[in-house]
Scaffold this motif. Structure first.
Motif, PDB file in Angstrom:
ATOM      1  N   THR A 134       0.835  -1.208   0.000  1.00  0.00           N
ATOM      2  CA  THR A 134       0.000   0.000   0.000  1.00  0.00           C
ATOM      3  C   THR A 134       0.864   1.250   0.000  1.00  0.00           C
ATOM      4  O   THR A 134       0.570   2.229  -0.697  1.00  0.00           O
ATOM      5  N   ALA A 135       1.946   1.232   0.761  1.00  0.00           N
ATOM      6  CA  ALA A 135       2.847   2.382   0.821  1.00  0.00           C
ATOM      7  C   ALA A 135       3.461   2.657  -0.548  1.00  0.00           C
ATOM      8  O   ALA A 135       3.504   3.808  -1.009  1.00  0.00           O
ATOM      9  N   LYS A 136       3.931   1.600  -1.202  1.00  0.00           N
ATOM     10  CA  LYS A 136       4.522   1.764  -2.523  1.00  0.00           C
ATOM     11  C   LYS A 136       3.498   2.330  -3.508  1.00  0.00           C
ATOM     12  O   LYS A 136       3.797   3.241  -4.286  1.00  0.00           O
ATOM     13  N   SER A 137       2.297   1.774  -3.476  1.00  0.00           N
ATOM     14  CA  SER A 137       1.250   2.219  -4.391  1.00  0.00           C
ATOM     15  C   SER A 137       0.902   3.682  -4.162  1.00  0.00           C
ATOM     16  O   SER A 137       0.748   4.462  -5.110  1.00  0.00           O
ATOM     17  N   THR A 138       0.801   4.059  -2.882  1.00  0.00           N
ATOM     18  CA  THR A 138       0.463   5.443  -2.542  1.00  0.00           C
ATOM     19  C   THR A 138       1.535   6.410  -3.026  1.00  0.00           C
ATOM     20  O   THR A 138       1.228   7.445  -3.635  1.00  0.00           O
ATOM     21  N   LEU A 139       2.782   6.078  -2.800  1.00  0.00           N
ATOM     22  CA  LEU A 139       3.877   6.966  -3.177  1.00  0.00           C
ATOM     23  C   LEU A 139       4.072   7.003  -4.698  1.00  0.00           C
ATOM     24  O   LEU A 139       4.293   8.070  -5.283  1.00  0.00           O
ATOM     25  N   ASN A 140       3.981   5.837  -5.332  1.00  0.00           N
ATOM     26  CA  ASN A 140       4.135   5.782  -6.791  1.00  0.00           C
ATOM     27  C   ASN A 140       3.038   6.564  -7.510  1.00  0.00           C
ATOM     28  O   ASN A 140       3.283   7.169  -8.560  1.00  0.00           O
ATOM     29  N   SER A 141       1.833   6.540  -6.955  1.00  0.00           N
ATOM     30  CA  SER A 141       0.725   7.257  -7.592  1.00  0.00           C
ATOM     31  C   SER A 141       0.954   8.761  -7.608  1.00  0.00           C
ATOM     32  O   SER A 141       0.343   9.486  -8.395  1.00  0.00           O
ATOM     33  N   LYS A 142       1.833   9.236  -6.745  1.00  0.00           N
ATOM     34  CA  LYS A 142       2.175  10.660  -6.693  1.00  0.00           C
ATOM     35  C   LYS A 142       3.427  10.975  -7.517  1.00  0.00           C
ATOM     36  O   LYS A 142       3.921  12.094  -7.514  1.00  0.00           O
ATOM     37  N   GLY A 143       3.922   9.951  -8.214  1.00  0.00           N
ATOM     38  CA  GLY A 143       5.118  10.158  -9.025  1.00  0.00           C
ATOM     39  C   GLY A 143       6.409  10.063  -8.252  1.00  0.00           C
ATOM     40  O   GLY A 143       7.469  10.466  -8.736  1.00  0.00           O
ATOM     41  N   LEU A 144       6.338   9.522  -7.037  1.00  0.00           N
ATOM     42  CA  LEU A 144       7.524   9.400  -6.194  1.00  0.00           C
ATOM     43  C   LEU A 144       8.182   8.029  -6.377  1.00  0.00           C
ATOM     44  O   LEU A 144       7.484   7.033  -6.613  1.00  0.00           O
ATOM     45  N   LYS A 145       9.490   7.988  -6.245  1.00  0.00           N
ATOM     46  CA  LYS A 145      10.220   6.728  -6.286  1.00  0.00           C
ATOM     47  C   LYS A 145      10.362   6.210  -4.859  1.00  0.00           C
ATOM     48  O   LYS A 145      10.437   6.991  -3.913  1.00  0.00           O
ATOM     49  N   VAL A 146      10.389   4.894  -4.713  1.00  0.00           N
ATOM     50  CA  VAL A 146      10.412   4.294  -3.382  1.00  0.00           C
ATOM     51  C   VAL A 146      11.650   3.418  -3.196  1.00  0.00           C
ATOM     52  O   VAL A 146      11.943   2.564  -4.023  1.00  0.00           O
ATOM     53  N   SER A 147      12.354   3.665  -2.106  1.00  0.00           N
ATOM     54  CA  SER A 147      13.471   2.823  -1.701  1.00  0.00           C
ATOM     55  C   SER A 147      13.058   2.123  -0.408  1.00  0.00           C
ATOM     56  O   SER A 147      12.503   2.756   0.495  1.00  0.00           O
ATOM     57  N   VAL A 148      13.311   0.807  -0.314  1.00  0.00           N
ATOM     58  CA  VAL A 148      12.832   0.025   0.830  1.00  0.00           C
ATOM     59  C   VAL A 148      13.993  -0.592   1.595  1.00  0.00           C
ATOM     60  O   VAL A 148      14.905  -1.178   1.007  1.00  0.00           O
ATOM     61  N   THR A 149      13.953  -0.445   2.904  1.00  0.00           N
ATOM     62  CA  THR A 149      14.879  -1.154   3.783  1.00  0.00           C
ATOM     63  C   THR A 149      14.039  -1.946   4.782  1.00  0.00           C
ATOM     64  O   THR A 149      12.854  -1.638   4.989  1.00  0.00           O
ATOM     65  N   TYR A 150      14.644  -2.944   5.403  1.00  0.00           N
ATOM     66  CA  TYR A 150      13.909  -3.794   6.336  1.00  0.00           C
ATOM     67  C   TYR A 150      14.617  -3.814   7.684  1.00  0.00           C
ATOM     68  O   TYR A 150      15.840  -3.750   7.757  1.00  0.00           O
TER      69      TYR A 150
END
Length: 208
Positions: A134-150
């Motif tokens: 959901t976080a990725k989808s929300t950010l991508n829909s705004k044209g933002l790129k997403v970097s993920v760490t765990y």
């Protein structure tokens, strides 16, 4: 002209000029006024119309504002400018022009160019607590790129976002937002003392 030729007068085309009112290849002026009495050897100079002057509109999309103005100005065109945000064109570049390139127009014709102000800024969405998807989808829909760490976390369910960077403020399309996603609760390693196998909690080690 024919009458002048019969009178054995010398006819000379002195120049050609553009005219908005006289059709092309038509005499628009003569050096000797009509009905004048002259000698047979008198030279009559004629000015012939080239018709209306036109210029070809250059292609300026993708050019800088300054270069676009210079190119249009060289063609004697009037330039007006408006500014708009764009995700596709960098700030300062021309996104569109009101008169199509290669079109023939009269000098002084107005050409409006739209210049990019760059991507519009907006408040970064808060995705803390949401699932990774959901976080990725929300950010991508705004044209933002997403970097993920765990990271391990004892309070946030596995697969949900623990934190994000930036967490607040404004961003633009294409900016990177880093999210940290929970990979589950920390693993606890316990050691046993030699006195009866009791758990020595003080020596417990939490692995992150």
């Amino acid at each position: 002209i024919k009458s002048a030729a019969k009178a054995e007068l010398v006819i000379k085309m002195s120049e050609k000029k553009y005219s908005d009112s006289v059709p092309e290849n038509t005499v628009m002026a003569q050096s000797v006024p009509a009905d004048s009495v002259i000698n047979n050897d008198k030279v009559i100079e004629l000015t012939v119309s080239l018709g209306k002057k036109t210029v070809v509109v250059p292609y300026v999309i993708g050019a800088t504002e300054a270069n676009a103005k210079a190119m249009l100005g060289e063609k004697e065109l009037k330039v007006t400018v408006e500014y708009k945000n764009s995700d596709s064109f960098a700030a300062g570049l021309v996104m569109s022009q009101s008169v199509a390139a290669k079109k023939e127009v009269s000098p002084g014709t107005e050409v409006k160019i739209t210049v990019s102000k760059g991507a519009a800024s907006f408040a970064v969405p808060n995705v803390v607590g949401k699932s990774e998807a959901t976080a990725k989808s929300t950010l991508n829909s705004k044209g933002l790129k997403v970097s993920v760490t765990y990271a391990k976390n004892s309070s946030v369910a596995e697969g949900n976002v623990i934190s994000q960077n930036p967490s607040s403020g404004n961003v633009k399309s294409g900016d990177i937002v880093t999210i940290t996603v929970s990979s589950g609760k920390p693993t606890v390693t316990v050691t046993f003392n030699a006195n009866g196998g009791n758990v020595d909690v003080s020596n417990s080690t939490v692995l992150h």
